[in-house]
Design an enzyme around this catalytic site. Structure first.
Site, short mmCIF file in Angstrom:
data_model
loop_
_atom_site.label_atom_id
_atom_site.label_comp_id
_atom_site.label_asym_id
_atom_site.label_seq_id
_atom_site.Cartn_x
_atom_site.Cartn_y
_atom_site.Cartn_z
N ARG A 141 45.80 14.84 -17.86
CA ARG A 141 46.13 13.73 -18.75
C ARG A 141 47.33 14.07 -19.67
O ARG A 141 47.23 14.10 -20.87
CB ARG A 141 44.94 13.31 -19.60
CG ARG A 141 43.63 13.13 -18.86
CD ARG A 141 43.60 11.95 -17.91
NE ARG A 141 43.65 10.66 -18.53
CZ ARG A 141 42.58 9.99 -18.97
NH1 ARG A 141 41.40 10.56 -18.91
NH2 ARG A 141 42.72 8.79 -19.51
N CYS B 121 40.79 16.00 -19.75
CA CYS B 121 39.40 15.58 -19.80
C CYS B 121 38.80 15.79 -18.42
O CYS B 121 39.32 16.49 -17.60
CB CYS B 121 39.29 14.13 -20.27
SG CYS B 121 39.86 13.02 -19.02
N LYS C 133 36.66 -2.22 -23.30
CA LYS C 133 36.96 -0.96 -24.01
C LYS C 133 38.47 -0.71 -23.98
O LYS C 133 39.09 -0.43 -25.00
CB LYS C 133 36.25 0.20 -23.33
CG LYS C 133 36.74 1.58 -23.74
CD LYS C 133 36.00 2.71 -23.08
CE LYS C 133 36.55 3.11 -21.77
NZ LYS C 133 37.71 4.03 -21.83
N ASN C 134 39.08 -0.86 -22.81
CA ASN C 134 40.48 -0.46 -22.64
C ASN C 134 41.48 -1.46 -23.17
O ASN C 134 42.68 -1.17 -23.22
CB ASN C 134 40.76 -0.11 -21.17
CG ASN C 134 40.04 1.17 -20.77
OD1 ASN C 134 39.52 1.90 -21.63
ND2 ASN C 134 39.97 1.44 -19.49
N ASP D 194 39.34 3.25 -12.00
CA ASP D 194 38.09 3.31 -12.76
C ASP D 194 36.90 2.80 -11.95
O ASP D 194 35.75 3.11 -12.28
CB ASP D 194 38.20 2.49 -14.06
CG ASP D 194 39.17 3.14 -15.03
OD1 ASP D 194 39.56 2.49 -16.00
OD2 ASP D 194 39.56 4.30 -14.78
N ARG E 149 29.97 6.23 -23.95
CA ARG E 149 31.32 6.08 -24.50
C ARG E 149 31.93 4.74 -24.13
O ARG E 149 32.71 4.18 -24.88
CB ARG E 149 32.25 7.17 -23.92
CG ARG E 149 31.97 8.56 -24.41
CD ARG E 149 33.01 9.51 -23.91
NE ARG E 149 34.35 8.98 -24.19
CZ ARG E 149 35.45 9.64 -23.92
NH1 ARG E 149 35.40 10.81 -23.33
NH2 ARG E 149 36.63 9.13 -24.21
C1 EPZ Z 1 44.17 4.31 -19.00
O1 EPZ Z 1 44.28 5.72 -19.15
C2 EPZ Z 1 42.68 4.02 -19.10
N1 EPZ Z 1 42.17 4.43 -20.42
C3 EPZ Z 1 41.94 4.76 -18.00
O2 EPZ Z 1 40.55 4.38 -18.09
C4 EPZ Z 1 42.48 4.30 -16.65
O3 EPZ Z 1 41.84 5.04 -15.63
C5 EPZ Z 1 43.99 4.56 -16.61
O4 EPZ Z 1 44.64 3.89 -17.71
C6 EPZ Z 1 44.62 4.06 -15.31
O5 EPZ Z 1 44.35 2.70 -15.16
C7 EPZ Z 1 42.36 3.61 -21.47
O6 EPZ Z 1 42.97 2.55 -21.37
C8 EPZ Z 1 41.79 4.07 -22.77
P1 EPZ Z 1 47.77 6.47 -17.33
P2 EPZ Z 1 45.76 6.39 -19.35
O7 EPZ Z 1 48.65 6.90 -18.45
O8 EPZ Z 1 46.59 5.50 -20.19
C9 EPZ Z 1 49.71 10.34 -15.47
C10 EPZ Z 1 38.23 4.75 -18.22
O9 EPZ Z 1 37.42 5.22 -17.41
N2 EPZ Z 1 50.49 10.42 -16.71
O10 EPZ Z 1 48.09 5.20 -16.60
O11 EPZ Z 1 45.57 7.79 -19.77
C11 EPZ Z 1 48.26 10.70 -15.70
O12 EPZ Z 1 48.07 12.10 -15.64
C12 EPZ Z 1 39.59 5.41 -18.40
O13 EPZ Z 1 38.04 3.71 -18.91
C13 EPZ Z 1 51.50 11.36 -16.81
O14 EPZ Z 1 51.75 12.12 -15.87
O15 EPZ Z 1 46.27 6.35 -17.84
C14 EPZ Z 1 47.55 10.01 -14.57
O16 EPZ Z 1 47.60 10.82 -13.41
C15 EPZ Z 1 39.74 6.66 -17.54
N3 EPZ Z 1 52.21 11.45 -17.97
C16 EPZ Z 1 48.38 8.75 -14.36
O17 EPZ Z 1 49.64 8.98 -15.02
C17 EPZ Z 1 51.96 10.62 -19.05
O18 EPZ Z 1 52.66 10.73 -20.08
C18 EPZ Z 1 47.74 7.50 -14.95
O19 EPZ Z 1 47.64 7.69 -16.31
C19 EPZ Z 1 50.91 9.68 -18.93
C20 EPZ Z 1 50.20 9.59 -17.76
#
Ligand code: EPZ
Length: 418
Positions: free
Chosen positions: A121, A116, A22-23, A304, A396
Site C-alpha cells: 500500500r 496492511c 465506508k469507502n 474488494d 472495520r
Molecule cells: C481504495 O484503497 C479502497 N479503500 C480499497 O478498499 C480498494 O480495494 C481500493 O481503493 C481499490 O479499489 C478505501 O477507499 C478506503 P488504490 P486505495 O490507491 O486507495 C497501488 C476495502 O476492502 N498504489 O487504488 O489504497 C496500490 O499498492 C479496501 O474496503 C501505488 O502503487 O487503493 C495498489 O496495488 C481495501 N501507489 C493499487 O495501486 C500509490 O501511491 C490500488 O491502490 C497508491 C496506490
C-alpha cells in the site's frame, strides 16, 4: 478477541437494507474539514473505520455529534495539522486526511501508513502529485511533513488510477489557486460521491467517474447537508451470502449502476437476478457454476469483491480461475478457506478453485476485512458450527453484518474470548 459463531445450513430469505458506503464516507469526512464551519452527513455507517476517523478529526480540533439522522461535523477550528501515529497505524486509509489537512492548513504531518493485510500500500502517487501542486514534502524516519506557501493547480497524470491518490489530489486542490487536471484518474463511484459533496459545499469539481477530473480552486466553502451513497461492496457481500445458501433475498437502497460487473458474474454462474428501482432481488435454485474473474479498476470487477465471490465459486460446479490484478497479497484468506475444504491452488496472482459440494464447519481466522467476510459467508454454507476469530477486521468495514444476515435467517452470534 471477538469471534463469530456461525451455525450454517440455513437458506437466506427476505429483505434487507444496505448501509452507507465506508469507502465514500472516509474521503467525504476528510473533505468536511475543508469547510470552516458545519456540515451535516447522513447514512455514514457506524463501523470501526469511521470511529477511527472521528477520533483523528476530534484530535485536530473538529467537533462531531449526532443531530437527528445527521452526523454534524463542526470544523470551525482546526488546532493542529498532525495525524497521530497510533491512529495512522490503526487505519492506513487515514492518509486520505492528508490532502484535506494540507488543503485547509497548508501543512500536514503524518507517519507512513503501514502496509496492511493485502499489500504494501505505497503512497508514492499521492506524494508526487502533492509535489506537482507546490507542496514541499520532507520524509524523515518514517514521518512525512508537508507544507506549502500556497497550493497551485497543475496537470497530474497518474501512473495507475489509484483511488486514494485521486481523492487526495481533489482534496488538496479544492481550495487551491488555479485549476488542477487529473489524468488517468480512478473512476470509482466513491469518487463521484466525493465530488458531489465538495460541490454541494461550493467547490468546483467536474469529471469524477471519468479518466479526467478538473478541479477549479475556490476561496472557501460553506455548510452543506449530504447523504452518503450506498455501500456497493456490502451489497455485493449480501448478494453472495444469498447465493452461497441458495437463498431468495431482496437488497434495498441500492445504486444498481455501481454493481454491474458483479451482477453479470452472478448471472453467469446461475443466479436469477431481478433489478427494480433501487433494489436487487437474487435467488438460486440449482447448484451454481464456475466462472473466471479478473479484478480491475472500476468499472471492471472490483478487487474488494474478489475474496467474497471466491467463497461462492468454492462450492460451484467446475473450476474457476481468479486473477487479482490490483493488490499483491489478497489471497491470504484462501488458506483459511482451504481449512473449510476448499480445493484451491495459487500461482502468483492467479487462484485456481475446483468447486466442492459444501464447506466443512471448523475454526478459522479472519486475515483482513474482505477475506473475513469471505469466511463468514462460507460459514453460512457449511453444515454445523464455524468459529471465526479476529473478527475485528470484519467490524472495520461492515455495519451490523451479523444482524443483517440473521434477519434473513442466518444464525450468527458473537463470542468474547482471549
Ligand atoms: C481504495 O484503497 C479502497 N479503500 C480499497 O478498499 C480498494 O480495494 C481500493 O481503493 C481499490 O479499489 C478505501 O477507499 C478506503 P488504490 P486505495 O490507491 O486507495 C497501488 C476495502 O476492502 N498504489 O487504488 O489504497 C496500490 O499498492 C479496501 O474496503 C501505488 O502503487 O487503493 C495498489 O496495488 C481495501 N501507489 C493499487 O495501486 C500509490 O501511491 C490500488 O491502490 C497508491 C496506490
Amino acid at each position: 478477541m471477538q469471534y463469530y459463531i456461525v451455525k450454517g445450513g440455513n437458506k437466506l430469505e427476505g429483505e434487507v437494507f444496505s448501509s452507507g458506503s465506508k469507502n465514500a464516507s472516509l474521503p467525504i469526512l476528510a473533505a468536511s474539514i475543508l469547510n470552516e464551519g458545519k456540515t451535516y452527513l447522513k447514512n455514514v455507517p457506524n463501523i470501526h473505520d469511521t470511529e477511527i476517523m472521528y477520533q483523528i478529526m476530534e484530535l485536530l480540533g473538529v467537533k462531531i455529534y449526532q443531530e437527528e439522522e445527521y452526523i454534524v461535523i463542526d470544523s470551525t477550528n482546526i488546532y493542529t495539522y498532525e495525524i497521530p501515529d497510533n491512529l495512522m497505524r490503526q487505519m492506513r486509509s487515514s492518509v486520505i486526511l492528508a490532502g484535506a489537512i494540507i488543503g485547509r492548513c497548508k501543512k500536514a504531518k503524518f507517519s507512513y501508513p503501514g502496509g496492511c493485510d493485502i499489500g504494501v500500500r505505497p503512497i508514492d502517487l499521492h506524494l508526487s502529485a502533492f509535489k506537482k501542486m507546490g507542496i514541499n514534502i520532507l520524509e524523515e524516519d518514517g514521518v512525512i511533513t508537508c507544507d506549502a506557501e500556497k497550493i497551485i493547480g497543475n496537470t497530474i497524470t497518474l501512473d495507475f488510477p489509484s483511488v486514494g491518490a485521486t481523492e487526495n489530489i481533489i482534496l488538496a486542490a479544492t481550495l487551491s489557486e488555479g485549476t488542477t487536471y487529473i489524468k488517468n484518474a480512478a473512476m470509482e463511484p466513491e469518487i463521484v460521491d466525493l465530488q458531489n459533496f465538495i460541490n454541494k459545499m461550493g467547490g468546483n469539481v467536474v469529471g469524477a467517474g471519468t479518466k479526467e477530473i478538473k478541479i477549479s480552486g475556490v476561496n472557501n466553502l460553506e455548510t452543506a447537508r449530504y447523504e452518503i451513497m450506498p455501500d456497493r461492496i456490502e451489497i455485493g457481500t449480501l448478494l453472495c451470502a444469498t447465493a452461497i445458501t441458495k437463498g431468495n433475498v431482496t437488497v434495498k437502497n441500492v445504486m444498481i449502476e455501481h454493481l454491474i460487473p458483479l451482477i453479470y458474474k452472478l448471472e453467469e454462474i446461475g443466479c436469477e437476478i431481478e433489478l427494480k428501482d433501487k433494489r436487487i432481488h437474487l435467488k438460486v435454485k440449482d447448484r451454481l457454476n464456475a466462472c473466471n474473474i479478473k479484478t480491475m479498476p472500476y468499472p471492471g470487477f472490483p478487487t474488494d469483491m474478489q475474496p467474497i465471490i471466491a467463497s461462492v465459486l468454492g462450492i460451484s460446479k467446475g473450476t474457476s480461475i481468479i486473477i487479482e490484478n490490483i493488490f499483491e497479497n489478497r489471497f491470504k484468506y484462501l488458506a483459511e478457506l482451504k481449512r473449510m475444504g476448499a480445493k484451491v491452488t495459487i500461482e502468483g496472482k492467479t487462484a485456481i478453485i475446483k468447486g466442492i459440494r459444501k464447506y466443512n464447519a471448523t475454526s478459522v481466522e479472519a486475515t483482513d476485512l474482505r477475506g473475513g467476510a469471505a469466511l463468514l459467508i462460507a460459514g453460512l454454507n457449511a453444515s454445523g458450527t464455524t468459529e471465526i476469530s479476529n473478527i475485528k477486521y470484519i467490524l472495520r468495514g461492515y455495519e451490523n453484518i451479523d444482524e443483517k444476515l440473521n434477519t434473513l435467517g442466518a444464525n450468527i452470534n458473537i463470542r468474547e474470548g482471549e
